[in-house]
Design a protein around this motif. Structure first.
Motif, PDB file in Angstrom:
ATOM      1  N   PHE B 425       0.800  -1.210  -0.054  1.00  0.00           N
ATOM      2  CA  PHE B 425       0.000  -0.058  -0.086  1.00  0.00           C
ATOM      3  C   PHE B 425       0.849   1.291  -0.020  1.00  0.00           C
ATOM      4  CE2 PHE B 425      -4.007  -1.281  -0.248  1.00  0.00           C
ATOM      5  CZ  PHE B 425      -4.504  -2.219   0.774  1.00  0.00           C
ATOM      6  N   HIS B 426       1.966   1.194   0.810  1.00  0.00           N
ATOM      7  CA  HIS B 426       2.693   2.193   0.814  1.00  0.00           C
ATOM      8  C   HIS B 426       3.318   2.717  -0.653  1.00  0.00           C
ATOM      9  CE1 HIS B 426       2.449   3.150   4.923  1.00  0.00           C
ATOM     10  NE2 HIS B 426       2.964   2.029   5.290  1.00  0.00           N
ATOM     11  N   ARG B 427       3.701   1.302  -1.082  1.00  0.00           N
ATOM     12  CA  ARG B 427       4.490   1.742  -2.552  1.00  0.00           C
ATOM     13  C   ARG B 427       3.557   2.437  -3.551  1.00  0.00           C
ATOM     14  NH1 ARG B 427       8.739  -2.731  -3.810  1.00  0.00           N
ATOM     15  NH2 ARG B 427       9.949  -2.986  -1.759  1.00  0.00           N
ATOM     16  N   LEU B 428       2.313   1.678  -3.351  1.00  0.00           N
ATOM     17  CA  LEU B 428       1.209   2.148  -4.229  1.00  0.00           C
ATOM     18  C   LEU B 428       1.043   3.644  -4.243  1.00  0.00           C
ATOM     19  CD1 LEU B 428      -1.378   0.767  -6.117  1.00  0.00           C
ATOM     20  CD2 LEU B 428      -2.566   1.360  -3.797  1.00  0.00           C
ATOM     21  N   CYS B 429       0.670   4.112  -3.166  1.00  0.00           N
ATOM     22  CA  CYS B 429       0.574   5.443  -2.759  1.00  0.00           C
ATOM     23  C   CYS B 429       1.787   6.256  -3.502  1.00  0.00           C
ATOM     24  CB  CYS B 429       0.233   5.860  -1.111  1.00  0.00           C
ATOM     25  SG  CYS B 429      -1.165   5.318  -0.722  1.00  0.00           S
ATOM     26  N   ASP B 430       2.940   5.839  -3.057  1.00  0.00           N
ATOM     27  CA  ASP B 430       3.983   6.610  -3.571  1.00  0.00           C
ATOM     28  C   ASP B 430       3.773   6.783  -5.126  1.00  0.00           C
ATOM     29  OD1 ASP B 430       6.075   5.169  -1.097  1.00  0.00           O
ATOM     30  OD2 ASP B 430       4.977   7.107  -1.003  1.00  0.00           O
ATOM     31  N   ASP B 431       3.696   5.679  -5.669  1.00  0.00           N
ATOM     32  CA  ASP B 431       3.660   5.614  -7.156  1.00  0.00           C
ATOM     33  C   ASP B 431       2.569   6.699  -7.797  1.00  0.00           C
ATOM     34  OD1 ASP B 431       4.766   2.208  -7.422  1.00  0.00           O
ATOM     35  OD2 ASP B 431       5.802   3.722  -7.188  1.00  0.00           O
ATOM     36  N   LEU B 432       1.360   6.499  -7.035  1.00  0.00           N
ATOM     37  CA  LEU B 432       0.174   7.041  -7.625  1.00  0.00           C
ATOM     38  C   LEU B 432       0.489   8.649  -7.574  1.00  0.00           C
ATOM     39  CD1 LEU B 432      -2.672   5.368  -6.413  1.00  0.00           C
ATOM     40  CD2 LEU B 432      -2.010   5.298  -8.532  1.00  0.00           C
ATOM     41  N   GLU B 433       1.406   8.878  -6.234  1.00  0.00           N
ATOM     42  CA  GLU B 433       1.590  10.521  -6.433  1.00  0.00           C
ATOM     43  C   GLU B 433       2.633  10.717  -7.344  1.00  0.00           C
ATOM     44  OE1 GLU B 433       4.045  10.976  -2.721  1.00  0.00           O
ATOM     45  OE2 GLU B 433       3.576  13.287  -2.743  1.00  0.00           O
ATOM     46  N   VAL B 434       3.602   9.967  -7.846  1.00  0.00           N
ATOM     47  CA  VAL B 434       4.392  10.355  -8.585  1.00  0.00           C
ATOM     48  C   VAL B 434       3.728  10.642 -10.187  1.00  0.00           C
ATOM     49  CG1 VAL B 434       6.486   9.343 -10.185  1.00  0.00           C
ATOM     50  CG2 VAL B 434       6.471   9.445  -7.531  1.00  0.00           C
ATOM     51  N   PHE B 435       3.022   9.622 -10.405  1.00  0.00           N
ATOM     52  CA  PHE B 435       2.007   9.674 -11.590  1.00  0.00           C
ATOM     53  C   PHE B 435       1.052  10.675 -11.746  1.00  0.00           C
ATOM     54  CE2 PHE B 435       4.287   6.064 -12.737  1.00  0.00           C
ATOM     55  CZ  PHE B 435       3.658   4.773 -12.357  1.00  0.00           C
ATOM     56  N   ALA B 436       0.719  11.347 -10.555  1.00  0.00           N
ATOM     57  CA  ALA B 436      -0.381  12.398 -10.584  1.00  0.00           C
ATOM     58  C   ALA B 436       0.476  13.622 -10.777  1.00  0.00           C
ATOM     59  CB  ALA B 436      -1.161  12.360  -9.448  1.00  0.00           C
ATOM     60  N   ALA B 437       1.584  13.580 -10.115  1.00  0.00           N
ATOM     61  CA  ALA B 437       2.464  14.822 -10.259  1.00  0.00           C
ATOM     62  C   ALA B 437       3.083  15.166 -11.571  1.00  0.00           C
ATOM     63  CB  ALA B 437       3.682  14.601  -9.118  1.00  0.00           C
ATOM     64  N   HIS B 438       3.525  13.898 -12.141  1.00  0.00           N
ATOM     65  CA  HIS B 438       3.877  13.871 -13.631  1.00  0.00           C
ATOM     66  C   HIS B 438       2.850  14.368 -14.608  1.00  0.00           C
ATOM     67  CE1 HIS B 438       6.345  12.378 -16.978  1.00  0.00           C
ATOM     68  NE2 HIS B 438       5.205  12.021 -17.532  1.00  0.00           N
ATOM     69  N   ALA B 439       1.648  14.229 -14.370  1.00  0.00           N
ATOM     70  CA  ALA B 439       0.550  14.676 -15.049  1.00  0.00           C
ATOM     71  C   ALA B 439      -0.049  16.231 -14.691  1.00  0.00           C
ATOM     72  CB  ALA B 439      -0.545  13.535 -14.983  1.00  0.00           C
ATOM     73  N   GLY B 440       1.010  16.689 -13.614  1.00  0.00           N
ATOM     74  CA  GLY B 440       0.568  18.122 -13.207  1.00  0.00           C
ATOM     75  C   GLY B 440      -0.669  17.958 -12.414  1.00  0.00           C
ATOM     76  N   ARG B 441      -1.106  16.985 -11.769  1.00  0.00           N
ATOM     77  CA  ARG B 441      -2.367  16.823 -10.972  1.00  0.00           C
ATOM     78  C   ARG B 441      -2.299  16.670  -9.600  1.00  0.00           C
ATOM     79  NH1 ARG B 441      -4.324  12.115 -12.570  1.00  0.00           N
ATOM     80  NH2 ARG B 441      -3.410  12.123 -14.711  1.00  0.00           N
ATOM     81  N   LYS B 442      -3.293  16.981  -9.002  1.00  0.00           N
ATOM     82  CA  LYS B 442      -3.132  16.628  -7.433  1.00  0.00           C
ATOM     83  C   LYS B 442      -4.048  15.746  -6.889  1.00  0.00           C
ATOM     84  CE  LYS B 442      -0.916  20.870  -5.410  1.00  0.00           C
ATOM     85  NZ  LYS B 442      -1.075  21.772  -4.679  1.00  0.00           N
ATOM     86  N   THR B 443      -4.862  15.184  -8.024  1.00  0.00           N
ATOM     87  CA  THR B 443      -5.911  13.993  -7.941  1.00  0.00           C
ATOM     88  C   THR B 443      -5.564  13.038  -8.678  1.00  0.00           C
ATOM     89  OG1 THR B 443      -7.492  15.993  -7.764  1.00  0.00           O
ATOM     90  CG2 THR B 443      -8.305  13.803  -7.836  1.00  0.00           C
TER      91      THR B 443
END
Lengths: 88, 495
Positions: B425-443
């Motif tokens: 779960f920790h890794r998942l959240c981190d990855d999702l955060e990275v992906f969202a930031a890459h897309a310039g999003r906060k959601t």
């Protein structure tokens, strides 16, 4: 349709996704981020697939050691592999 | 302008003043200026005058304007125009009429009862407005009985009755006890009382003189002391003795009736705090000694955080112990658990502990107070520690693991699975955060999830996300995730 049909359609959903749990976990981890409504269903799907792969791997490990019972070590080794695989 | 004078109320002063002021307004164009200039200042007063007049008769805004504005800012105007009446008398009239309740003059004994109630809201404004005006005049008129600044609202009723009595007696100067916040209209009109001592009141009416604050302070301090003592004595003897001794001491020392809640609180506290665990024996002893020496809230809050933090450390340790290898992630999980623990614990004990311990402090202290702790934790029935909802969620997936494994499993292996899930779960959240930031999003959107699954190798060119959804999710969720076309050219879920 008969009333019974509609009632049965509203029956319990098997394999329910713990949506609030997932949302809470995400919020705890990343309070500054937001998770979309359908995102947590996909997260649940991801977890299902992860658990599935983990179970398969640990079963394989246990079978290789010719144990009828899945041990902690089997699970541990399996986890190493699968976590590495699902690094993303 | 004011055309109708209702003779019902205050015929003499108010109507007289109004007539005078109206005539004054009609004479000079200066009234408009004064009105404009005065509106800003007299806005509260106009509102005030609304309320004041509303009781007696319907008043127009202009009238109140007219009555108010020239009187307030333009002393000179009044003096100039109203030569027949001295400004002093004019002011007196204004002041008396300004708050509806100012019916202290025997002539204007219109409504003593409703007047004070009506005047209470505009009290502040009237006091402010009439403050300067009253200052020069009221000093001589400040009677030997200054306003009684009673702190409590319970005295309002008393004041009213007293006021009524005085009105009946025909005393022009009402010695109303005032609230510290706002001066009563009556008193403001007649006496300037903002710093009058309570002693005269007590002398005159000894029954009203009370001193709640000092008693309350003592009680709170003792209560907190008891809480602190109870909270940090973890189990058994030290706690019991401390709890028993402290309330008895308080009972002996404190002869106030409020000592009883302290006693009742202290036994409740040990029930509330189950987590003070064994490793906190040292803390408890230290705190017991501290308690005897100091009884400060700050110390208590620190100890509370210590207690909470040490318990969190113990819990984190439990999780860390089973797995040896994955140290970094464990360390991250540990402080996270620890930090989230105080939050939940604090949420569950708001009435007792008003100060939420700072999370970094909790983590720091958890690292300090580390000694090995036996697993059994005494939890009260009403207390739900944080891991429970988290563990129940994880249990959901461990059950699925069992189902998918199709083989008998050890119990220890299930704990292992939980740990893996936690890490996942920790890794998942981190990855999702990275992906969202890459897309310039906060959601985090489903596209991020799809990208994650693609990178994990679950989604390929041959196997699409929808295929996986169809395979593994129940129908209800499938309907939510896979867009489907419906009649009327509509697609659900909307893209």
């Amino acid at each position: 349709m008969a009333l019974s049909n509609t009632v049965s359609q509203k029956a319990k959903l098997k394999r329910k996704a713990p949506r609030s749990f997932l949302k809470r976990v995400f919020k705890r981890q990343k309070p500054h981020l937001r998770l979309e409504a359908r995102g947590d269903l996909l997260v649940h799907l991801n977890c299902l697939l992860f658990v599935h792969r983990l179970a398969e791997e640990s079963r394989t490990n246990a079978c290789e050691n010719k144990c009828g019972v899945i041990n902690k070590d089997h699970v541990l080794a399996a986890a190493k592999v699968i976590l590495k695989k699902s690094r993303g | 302008m004011a055309d109708s004078y209702s003779p019902n109320s205050e015929p003499t002063t108010r109507t007289l003043l109004r007539r005078v002021l109206d005539t004054a307004d009609s004479r000079s164009p200066r009234r408009r200026l004064s009105v404009r200039a005065g509106t800003q200042r007299t806005l509260p007063e106009t509102r005030l005058s609304w309320r004041l007049r509303s009781q007696t008769k319907p008043t127009t805004k202009r009238r109140s304007h007219g009555t108010r504005s020239p009187g307030r800012p333009a002393h000179s105007q009044a003096r100039r125009h109203l030569e027949e009446q001295t400004p002093r008398t004019l002011f007196q009239n204004i002041l008396r009429t300004a708050p509806e309740s100012s019916i202290l003059k025997p002539e204007s004994t219109g409504k003593p009862v409703p007047a004070p109630t009506a005047a209470q809201p505009p009290r502040r404004e009237s006091s402010r407005s009439s403050l300067e005006l009253q200052l020069p005049e009221l000093e001589p008129s400040t009677s030997p009985a200054p306003a009684l600044l009673a702190p409590g609202r319970r005295k309002q009723r008393v004041r009213l009755s007293m006021f009524e009595r005085q009105v009946d007696q025909g005393q022009p100067v009402a010695q109303e006890p005032q609230e510290t916040a706002d001066a009563s209209s009556l008193t403001s009109s007649l006496n300037l009382n903002f710093a009058t001592p309570l002693q005269p009141q007590s002398v005159k009416r000894p029954g009203l003189a009370r001193k709640p604050p000092p008693r309350r302070a003592v009680d709170v301090g003792l209560l907190l002391q008891d809480l602190r003592d109870a909270s940090f004595a973890p189990t058994g003897n030290s706690l019991r003795t401390s709890v028993t001794t402290v309330p008895t001491d308080t009972a002996l020392e404190d002869t106030q009736p409020f000592s009883q809640p302290l006693v009742s609180h202290s036994p409740a506290v040990p029930h509330f705090l189950p987590h003070p665990s064994h490793n906190e024996n040292e803390d408890a002893e230290r705190t017991v000694s501290h308690r005897t020496q100091s009884s400060q809230l700050g110390l208590q809050s620190d100890e509370v955080t210590e207690a909470v933090g040490s318990q969190d450390a113990a819990e984190a340790e439990e999780l860390d112990v089973p797995s040896g290898e994955e140290d970094p992630s464990d360390s991250t999980a540990g402080p996270e658990m620890a930090s989230s623990n105080p939050r939940s614990l604090q949420a569950e004990q708001p009435p007792l502990f008003s100060e939420p311990p700072p999370r970094p402090d909790a983590t720091l202290r958890s690292s300090q107070a580390v000694p090995a702790r036996p697993p059994p934790r005494h939890r009260a029935a009403g207390h739900r520690p944080r891991p429970d909802p988290y563990k129940t969620g994880l249990n959901h997936y461990t059950k699925l693991f069992r189902f998918y494994a199709k083989m008998p499993m050890e119990k220890a292996a299930l704990g292992m699975v939980e740990k893996c899930l936690d890490k996942y779960f920790h890794r998942l959240c981190d990855d999702l955060e990275v992906f969202a930031a890459h897309a310039g999003r906060k959601t985090v959107k489903p596209e991020d999830l799809e990208l994650l699954m693609r990178r994990q190798g679950l989604v390929t060119d041959q196997v699409s996300l929808h295929v996986l959804v169809e395979r593994h999710l129940p129908l209800e969720y499938r309907k939510l995730l896979i867009p489907c076309a419906f009649s009327g050219n509509s697609v659900f879920p909307a893209q």
